[in-house]
Enzyme design. Sequence first.
Site, short mmCIF file in Angstrom:
data_model
loop_
_atom_site.label_atom_id
_atom_site.label_comp_id
_atom_site.label_asym_id
_atom_site.label_seq_id
_atom_site.Cartn_x
_atom_site.Cartn_y
_atom_site.Cartn_z
N PHE A 42 1.21 5.17 0.75
CA PHE A 42 0.63 6.25 1.55
C PHE A 42 1.25 7.58 1.14
O PHE A 42 2.45 7.65 0.86
CB PHE A 42 0.92 6.03 3.04
CG PHE A 42 0.19 4.87 3.65
CD1 PHE A 42 0.67 3.58 3.51
CD2 PHE A 42 -0.98 5.06 4.37
CE1 PHE A 42 0.00 2.49 4.06
CE2 PHE A 42 -1.67 3.99 4.93
CZ PHE A 42 -1.17 2.70 4.78
N THR A 65 0.84 -1.19 0.00
CA THR A 65 0.00 0.00 0.00
C THR A 65 0.88 1.24 0.00
O THR A 65 1.84 1.33 0.75
CB THR A 65 -0.93 0.02 1.22
OG1 THR A 65 -1.77 -1.14 1.18
CG2 THR A 65 -1.84 1.26 1.21
#
Lengths: 282, 282
Positions: free
Chosen positions: A174, A172
């Site tokens: 960010f 992921t």
Amino acid sequence: MKIAHLGEKGSFSELAVRGYFGKSATTVGCADFSQVFDEVSNKRASAAVVPIENSMAGSIYENYDHLLNYNLQIIGEIYLNISHFLMALPATNITSLTHIYSHPQVLSQCKKFLKKHDTWECIPTKSTIDAITHIKKEKLHSAAAIASLPSSKYYNLAVLKSHVEDNSYNTTRFLILSHRARKKEDSLAPVKTSIAFSTPNEPGFLYKALSVFALRDINLLKIESRPMMSGKFEYIFYLDISGHYTEKAQQNALTHLQEITTMYRLLGSYPVGKTIATDLPH
Amino acid sequence: MKIAHLGEKGSFSELAVRGYFGKSATTVGCADFSQVFDEVSNKRASAAVVPIENSMAGSIYENYDHLLNYNLQIIGEIYLNISHFLMALPATNITSLTHIYSHPQVLSQCKKFLKKHDTWECIPTKSTIDAITHIKKEKLHSAAAIASLPSSKYYNLAVLKSHVEDNSYNTTRFLILSHRARKKEDSLAPVKTSIAFSTPNEPGFLYKALSVFALRDINLLKIESRPMMSGKFEYIFYLDISGHYTEKAQQNALTHLQEITTMYRLLGSYPVGKTIATDLPH
């Protein structure tokens, strides 16, 4: 330094805050993404950390929307390699499990492991932290949660099995957001710039838009198109390009780009982020 | 004609099948997307209908992966305008509700409505159909489910409130997949072609790739980049272009494109899809 993020202690967003700002940062857990953006916008927090895309689930459009609607700048990025762990109250044995609690997206990322234990019933929860606190509150000794390793430490659960995820390339990304743009630094570390724009919906317009970078040997790192929410058949493009927006070639390219776009936003320049693991003790 | 899709009677995928193939099609509900692709691949079904992107949640990468891993062709598309309805057992009053059941993504798409009723507890379920069947099985008279209008008809629940979704531009695009490519038809209806490719990760390569279309006035309808799951910093691009792959300009462009790509796949040519509403009785 107060940093706003989604969710509670032990969540992946909080890990991203720790990974970027270090252990001394004060985290402000929020209930939803608009609250995260509000905290920085209203200057109650000095920065925010929000997930923007996942290598398996794709882009998080809600946060792309907020990037356009709030006037914040991207000042950094960090990648989290997502690992999932099966955890339960101490003294629970894996052979006595009957129920597995976790967020539906996490359950779907552990399908292969769960298929091997087809007598287990999977129960979806609002978050991985909700799964943990439910097991603790109800003192369930035949149940386990799937969550991150740091959350098992934080809530004192015992890990029954490590790395129960199907795919080890689950990452992921960010973004770190602030009020002010990040200045160009005297560093050799590679820098990228994120922009958003729209072009008229006619043949060749995107090609023209991309020519402003190709002509100047500026590398495209990411491109994504998305229909505008207006319902009209018009697209917003999100682009990451190499370099800082104050460099000569980038400055010229971005000025040139604005001649042919119907909407244009500079989202920020920042150093290319590092990837951190989430399977190590916090 | 057997059509494979994800989920049960009353699911949005089943609505997409009905919207595209009509009421007489035999639907084959599957437990996961790989099973949907398997059904067509093993010729147990003649076509499959799978969601590929949502205007709010973004691309469904799992199905993009399956498009590359299975050797099926896209033969059509259909857009579903997603509306959510609050429904309960007949004789349940909205003022006596305490619990709301639905899939977490649906709950998050109805935040504004749910915020107005902050005494309600929201309980996530695996699917909207699971929410409905739980309420029916347990005979819950203080609970409601959020699901589609056709599912309320199918399971005989009473609608307490229509259109509880935050955003009325919530549209899901579904692809229709088959063994065989769709031939060019003698029709004036617009046609699009979907392809996937990779380029070397060097400045200007994507620009070169797009030039093959711009040079021939072929319109780009959609572009998306995605990191390859290999972990290397290489991207797969998904492109929708105007026209059928057998037209002269498209044929030349696609041949030209293969000279400069490291991976190339023709995913199919098909008529541009219609949008259908989901807030009408089934």
